[in-house]
Design a protein around this motif. Structure first.
Motif, PDB file in Angstrom:
ATOM      1  N   TYR A 158       0.828  -1.203   0.000  1.00  0.00           N
ATOM      2  CA  TYR A 158       0.000   0.000   0.000  1.00  0.00           C
ATOM      3  C   TYR A 158       0.864   1.254   0.000  1.00  0.00           C
ATOM      4  CZ  TYR A 158      -3.034   3.746   1.479  1.00  0.00           C
ATOM      5  OH  TYR A 158      -3.687   4.944   1.546  1.00  0.00           O
ATOM      6  N   GLN A 159       1.911   1.250   0.805  1.00  0.00           N
ATOM      7  CA  GLN A 159       2.798   2.416   0.850  1.00  0.00           C
ATOM      8  C   GLN A 159       3.419   2.684  -0.519  1.00  0.00           C
ATOM      9  OE1 GLN A 159       5.184   0.816   4.034  1.00  0.00           O
ATOM     10  NE2 GLN A 159       4.415   2.312   5.520  1.00  0.00           N
ATOM     11  N   GLN A 160       3.782   1.618  -1.223  1.00  0.00           N
ATOM     12  CA  GLN A 160       4.348   1.800  -2.557  1.00  0.00           C
ATOM     13  C   GLN A 160       3.308   2.367  -3.519  1.00  0.00           C
ATOM     14  OE1 GLN A 160       7.239  -1.028  -4.223  1.00  0.00           O
ATOM     15  NE2 GLN A 160       5.755  -1.450  -5.844  1.00  0.00           N
ATOM     16  N   MET A 161       2.109   1.822  -3.463  1.00  0.00           N
ATOM     17  CA  MET A 161       1.041   2.271  -4.353  1.00  0.00           C
ATOM     18  C   MET A 161       0.638   3.713  -4.041  1.00  0.00           C
ATOM     19  SD  MET A 161      -2.760   0.591  -4.801  1.00  0.00           S
ATOM     20  CE  MET A 161      -3.158   0.908  -3.068  1.00  0.00           C
ATOM     21  N   ASP A 162       0.552   4.032  -2.756  1.00  0.00           N
ATOM     22  CA  ASP A 162       0.081   5.341  -2.336  1.00  0.00           C
ATOM     23  C   ASP A 162       1.079   6.451  -2.640  1.00  0.00           C
ATOM     24  OD1 ASP A 162      -2.011   6.870  -1.020  1.00  0.00           O
ATOM     25  OD2 ASP A 162      -0.609   7.136   0.651  1.00  0.00           O
ATOM     26  N   ASN A 163       2.334   6.094  -2.864  1.00  0.00           N
ATOM     27  CA  ASN A 163       3.369   7.113  -3.073  1.00  0.00           C
ATOM     28  C   ASN A 163       3.886   7.163  -4.507  1.00  0.00           C
ATOM     29  OD1 ASN A 163       3.963   8.494  -0.435  1.00  0.00           O
ATOM     30  ND2 ASN A 163       4.151   6.365   0.225  1.00  0.00           N
ATOM     31  N   ARG A 164       3.104   6.660  -5.450  1.00  0.00           N
ATOM     32  CA  ARG A 164       3.510   6.739  -6.853  1.00  0.00           C
ATOM     33  C   ARG A 164       3.645   8.209  -7.267  1.00  0.00           C
ATOM     34  NH1 ARG A 164      -0.110   4.500 -10.823  1.00  0.00           N
ATOM     35  NH2 ARG A 164       1.691   4.326 -12.201  1.00  0.00           N
ATOM     36  N   TYR A 165       4.763   8.510  -7.902  1.00  0.00           N
ATOM     37  CA  TYR A 165       5.076   9.861  -8.368  1.00  0.00           C
ATOM     38  C   TYR A 165       5.065  10.889  -7.240  1.00  0.00           C
ATOM     39  CZ  TYR A 165       4.348   7.718 -12.915  1.00  0.00           C
ATOM     40  OH  TYR A 165       4.429   6.896 -14.019  1.00  0.00           O
ATOM     41  N   ASN A 166       5.294  10.425  -6.021  1.00  0.00           N
ATOM     42  CA  ASN A 166       5.396  11.343  -4.888  1.00  0.00           C
ATOM     43  C   ASN A 166       6.861  11.728  -4.710  1.00  0.00           C
ATOM     44  OD1 ASN A 166       5.283  12.803  -2.544  1.00  0.00           O
ATOM     45  ND2 ASN A 166       4.868  11.034  -1.213  1.00  0.00           N
ATOM     46  N   PHE A 167       7.253  12.812  -5.339  1.00  0.00           N
ATOM     47  CA  PHE A 167       8.649  13.236  -5.272  1.00  0.00           C
ATOM     48  C   PHE A 167       8.951  14.050  -4.017  1.00  0.00           C
ATOM     49  CE2 PHE A 167       7.908  12.357  -9.791  1.00  0.00           C
ATOM     50  CZ  PHE A 167       8.919  11.427  -9.994  1.00  0.00           C
ATOM     51  N   THR A 170       9.953  11.166   1.802  1.00  0.00           N
ATOM     52  CA  THR A 170      11.132  11.337   2.649  1.00  0.00           C
ATOM     53  C   THR A 170      11.929  10.035   2.710  1.00  0.00           C
ATOM     54  OG1 THR A 170      10.023  10.650   4.686  1.00  0.00           O
ATOM     55  CG2 THR A 170       9.849  12.986   4.059  1.00  0.00           C
ATOM     56  N   LEU A 171      13.183  10.154   3.125  1.00  0.00           N
ATOM     57  CA  LEU A 171      13.994   8.950   3.305  1.00  0.00           C
ATOM     58  C   LEU A 171      13.384   8.030   4.358  1.00  0.00           C
ATOM     59  CD1 LEU A 171      17.700  10.176   3.162  1.00  0.00           C
ATOM     60  CD2 LEU A 171      16.665   8.391   1.741  1.00  0.00           C
ATOM     61  N   GLU A 172      12.822   8.616   5.404  1.00  0.00           N
ATOM     62  CA  GLU A 172      12.201   7.801   6.446  1.00  0.00           C
ATOM     63  C   GLU A 172      11.047   6.979   5.887  1.00  0.00           C
ATOM     64  OE1 GLU A 172      12.988  10.979   6.695  1.00  0.00           O
ATOM     65  OE2 GLU A 172      14.599  10.881   8.203  1.00  0.00           O
ATOM     66  N   GLN A 173      10.239   7.576   5.023  1.00  0.00           N
ATOM     67  CA  GLN A 173       9.130   6.851   4.397  1.00  0.00           C
ATOM     68  C   GLN A 173       9.648   5.763   3.464  1.00  0.00           C
ATOM     69  OE1 GLN A 173       7.299  10.461   2.798  1.00  0.00           O
ATOM     70  NE2 GLN A 173       5.441  10.030   3.977  1.00  0.00           N
ATOM     71  N   TYR A 174      10.710   6.064   2.751  1.00  0.00           N
ATOM     72  CA  TYR A 174      11.307   5.061   1.858  1.00  0.00           C
ATOM     73  C   TYR A 174      11.803   3.866   2.654  1.00  0.00           C
ATOM     74  CZ  TYR A 174      14.840   2.676  -0.921  1.00  0.00           C
ATOM     75  OH  TYR A 174      15.585   1.710  -1.529  1.00  0.00           O
ATOM     76  N   TRP A 175      12.492   4.108   3.765  1.00  0.00           N
ATOM     77  CA  TRP A 175      13.030   3.000   4.561  1.00  0.00           C
ATOM     78  C   TRP A 175      11.904   2.173   5.167  1.00  0.00           C
ATOM     79  CZ3 TRP A 175      17.308   2.049   2.771  1.00  0.00           C
ATOM     80  CH2 TRP A 175      18.349   2.985   2.615  1.00  0.00           C
ATOM     81  N   GLU A 176      10.847   2.820   5.620  1.00  0.00           N
ATOM     82  CA  GLU A 176       9.722   2.081   6.207  1.00  0.00           C
ATOM     83  C   GLU A 176       9.075   1.177   5.162  1.00  0.00           C
ATOM     84  OE1 GLU A 176       5.489   2.810   8.567  1.00  0.00           O
ATOM     85  OE2 GLU A 176       6.552   4.510   7.679  1.00  0.00           O
ATOM     86  N   PRO A 250      18.048   5.780  -5.224  1.00  0.00           N
ATOM     87  CA  PRO A 250      18.846   6.572  -6.173  1.00  0.00           C
ATOM     88  C   PRO A 250      18.113   7.825  -6.646  1.00  0.00           C
ATOM     89  CG  PRO A 250      18.938   4.248  -6.740  1.00  0.00           C
ATOM     90  CD  PRO A 250      17.890   4.384  -5.685  1.00  0.00           C
ATOM     91  N   VAL A 251      16.803   7.731  -6.787  1.00  0.00           N
ATOM     92  CA  VAL A 251      16.009   8.892  -7.207  1.00  0.00           C
ATOM     93  C   VAL A 251      16.058   9.970  -6.122  1.00  0.00           C
ATOM     94  CG1 VAL A 251      13.690   9.708  -7.785  1.00  0.00           C
ATOM     95  CG2 VAL A 251      14.500   7.504  -8.674  1.00  0.00           C
ATOM     96  N   LEU A 252      15.846   9.565  -4.875  1.00  0.00           N
ATOM     97  CA  LEU A 252      15.870  10.535  -3.782  1.00  0.00           C
ATOM     98  C   LEU A 252      17.228  11.214  -3.663  1.00  0.00           C
ATOM     99  CD1 LEU A 252      13.918   8.500  -1.070  1.00  0.00           C
ATOM    100  CD2 LEU A 252      13.120  10.553  -2.257  1.00  0.00           C
ATOM    101  N   LEU A 253      18.289  10.447  -3.832  1.00  0.00           N
ATOM    102  CA  LEU A 253      19.636  11.027  -3.742  1.00  0.00           C
ATOM    103  C   LEU A 253      19.907  11.958  -4.921  1.00  0.00           C
ATOM    104  CD1 LEU A 253      21.630   7.872  -2.568  1.00  0.00           C
ATOM    105  CD2 LEU A 253      20.862   9.816  -1.179  1.00  0.00           C
ATOM    106  N   ALA A 254      19.450  11.589  -6.096  1.00  0.00           N
ATOM    107  CA  ALA A 254      19.653  12.436  -7.276  1.00  0.00           C
ATOM    108  C   ALA A 254      18.912  13.759  -7.140  1.00  0.00           C
ATOM    109  CB  ALA A 254      19.182  11.704  -8.532  1.00  0.00           C
ATOM    110  N   MET A 255      17.777  13.728  -6.456  1.00  0.00           N
ATOM    111  CA  MET A 255      16.962  14.936  -6.324  1.00  0.00           C
ATOM    112  C   MET A 255      17.586  15.984  -5.416  1.00  0.00           C
ATOM    113  SD  MET A 255      13.092  13.378  -6.226  1.00  0.00           S
ATOM    114  CE  MET A 255      12.336  14.992  -6.010  1.00  0.00           C
ATOM    115  N   GLU A 256      18.694  15.647  -4.791  1.00  0.00           N
ATOM    116  CA  GLU A 256      19.401  16.664  -4.012  1.00  0.00           C
ATOM    117  C   GLU A 256      20.015  17.729  -4.917  1.00  0.00           C
ATOM    118  OE1 GLU A 256      22.162  14.667  -1.487  1.00  0.00           O
ATOM    119  OE2 GLU A 256      20.605  13.557  -0.393  1.00  0.00           O
TER     120      GLU A 256
END
Length: 331
Positions: A158-167, A170-176, A250-256
């Protein structure tokens, strides 16, 4: 996907034939499923389509830290863990709109989405039915696995589905999400094997932590390989996760980098292919892949440290075999 030879099961002297036999018995012994039903046929084809069987292997390795390793009970729990994993892949492919799995059509492409959903639901329900029918070690093993089936795996999807194209993820959400979707089942597999063989509880907890660290590294490397490898090597479009709206490490890190952040925020479900192609090139060239791999190495180092803490057990060598297998993992 190919991995180093010999096969992991051979290195660890684990019977894949026995694992596969117990897997098939989960559905073939169900009196409520007709022998010619689409459910039985589809589940057996899923089982027979292959796979690395990492999770049942982990259950068996975990059992080697206790007094009753590789018992019938352990092998049955190993099969159940793989059955859970297979069911999650059915739902995963639907949510990700993935047309192939291991180079073959996904179940929902062979049947249809509604049928595939019901087959995946049956598989999860069958697991709960089997677990509820067991009485031995109910409090110690069964509730843990049943809870995993009904909560964390589903939550991760659900977390994956709910966060589609959610740029703005956060890193915390990604790890969870990563822990729920991937690491928990690997950690639980080792933990269950240890507890089913009456291993010391402190050892079982260390095995859980080893599996968690390995699972986190495993998923980060999956995220990297999705962006790093070619379509021909992957057997699916390069950057398939990003094209499906998955915001990975990698996407989150690139967005820095502001310029990349700006480009990625132009992506949406209907965006033209060239925007995704450009985004993948930007991510590959900005150092985000290398940084993500460093994170994966950190998880792997923590896992290795646990194998050394368990060096008093002969089975710690099996953990190190697992570790090397994951470390050398490639497409």
């Amino acid at each position: 996907m190919t991995l180093s030879n010999p096969a992991l099961s051979d290195q660890l002297q684990i019977s894949m034939r026995r694992i596969n036999r117990d897997l098939e018995r989960i559905v073939t012994t169900d009196p409520d499923i007709a022998s010619r039903s689409i459910v039985r046929k589809s589940v057996l084809e899923l089982i027979r389509s292959g796979g690395k069987r990492l999770r049942p292997i982990m259950v068996i390795v975990g059992s080697r830290f206790g007094a009753k390793p590789e018992s019938t009970n352990v092998y049955q729990l190993a099969a159940v863990c793989e059955f859970i994993h297979a069911a999650s892949l059915v739902h995963d492919d639907i949510l990700d709109q993935a047309d192939t799995r291991r180079g073959q059509p996904s179940l929902h492409k062979i049947t249809d989405v509604k049928t595939a959903v019901q087959i995946g639901n049956y598989m999860m329900s069958r697991v709960l039915e089997l677990l509820s029918a067991r009485t031995k070690d109910r409090d110690r093993n069964i509730e843990e696995l049943a809870s995993l089936t009904t909560t964390q795996l589903c939550l991760g999807e659900y977390q994956q589905m709910d966060n589609r194209y959610n740029f703005d993820l956060t890193l915390e959400q990604y790890w969870e999400k990563t822990r729920n979707k991937t690491a928990v089942l690997m950690a639980t597999s080792l933990h269950l094997g240890a507890r089913a063989s009456e291993a010391d509880e402190s050892v079982a907890k260390q095995l859980y932590e080893f599996g968690d660290q390995l699972g986190m590294a495993f998923q980060v490397r999956d995220d990297v390989l999705d962006l790093q490898q070619s379509t021909e090597v992957l057997g699916k479009p390069a950057g398939a996760d990003l094209r499906n709206g998955q915001v990975t490490l990698p996407v989150l890190l690139a967005m820095e980098e502001p310029a990349i952040d700006n480009h990625l925020r132009k992506l949406h479900e209907g965006a033209p292919d060239h925007l995704f192609d450009e985004a993948i090139t930007l991510i590959r060239n900005c150092g985000a892949i290398e940084r993500a791999l460093e994170v994966s190495h950190t998880f792997m180092q923590r896992a290795w440290d646990i194998t050394e803490q368990l060096s008093g057990h002969p089975a710690h060598r099996d953990l190190q075999t697992l570790w090397h297998y994951f470390e050398k993992r490639t497409y």
